[in-house]
Motif scaffolding. Sequence first.
Motif, short mmCIF file in Angstrom:
data_model
loop_
_atom_site.label_atom_id
_atom_site.label_comp_id
_atom_site.label_asym_id
_atom_site.label_seq_id
_atom_site.Cartn_x
_atom_site.Cartn_y
_atom_site.Cartn_z
N PRO A 251 0.97 -1.38 -0.08
CA PRO A 251 -0.07 -0.11 -0.09
C PRO A 251 0.77 1.31 -0.13
CG PRO A 251 0.02 -1.09 1.98
CD PRO A 251 1.02 -2.05 1.35
N GLN B 157 -9.78 -2.01 1.66
CA GLN B 157 -9.22 -3.33 1.97
C GLN B 157 -8.66 -3.20 3.42
OE1 GLN B 157 -6.68 -3.89 -1.60
NE2 GLN B 157 -7.83 -5.80 -1.88
N MET C 157 -1.59 -4.50 6.20
CA MET C 157 -2.68 -3.89 5.51
C MET C 157 -3.39 -3.88 6.78
SD MET C 157 -2.99 -3.11 2.52
CE MET C 157 -4.73 -3.42 1.75
N THR D 32 -7.77 0.30 -1.94
CA THR D 32 -6.91 -0.14 -1.16
C THR D 32 -7.12 0.17 0.16
OG1 THR D 32 -5.19 -0.64 -3.04
CG2 THR D 32 -4.30 -0.41 -0.68
#
Length: 121
Positions: A4, A66, A101, A63
């Motif tokens: 990311p 997510q 993440m 993203t």
Amino acid sequence: MAEPTPRRNEPRLRPAPLLFEPAEATGDPEHFFDLESIDDPRALLARATELTVAFRAAADRATEFQAMAAAQLADPRRFDRLTTADIAERAEWTEDYAKKMVEFGRDLMRGGEGGSPVDPV
């Protein structure tokens, strides 16, 4: 999947709208957002650039969602929480990437470093 890349100190750009293509157009593999019908190279470059920016912005935003979903799923306060290995399997990530993440999502939900405050529940 790439790491990311939050752009925390940059303002969000308003990309060109991504319009859904009609079903008959998506059946033609040469058809892509009507770019093939633009004859002027200047106009083609301008529209293709708009689409590129829009797709990048959409990918960045997706993203972030997510990451927030991963953080919510890993929340230890949830009775049905998932391990980072479970999250990685569901998202088709490596476990290391899932951990990053989850942390990124937690940071976004806290509103840290430019992220908007989001209630995780």
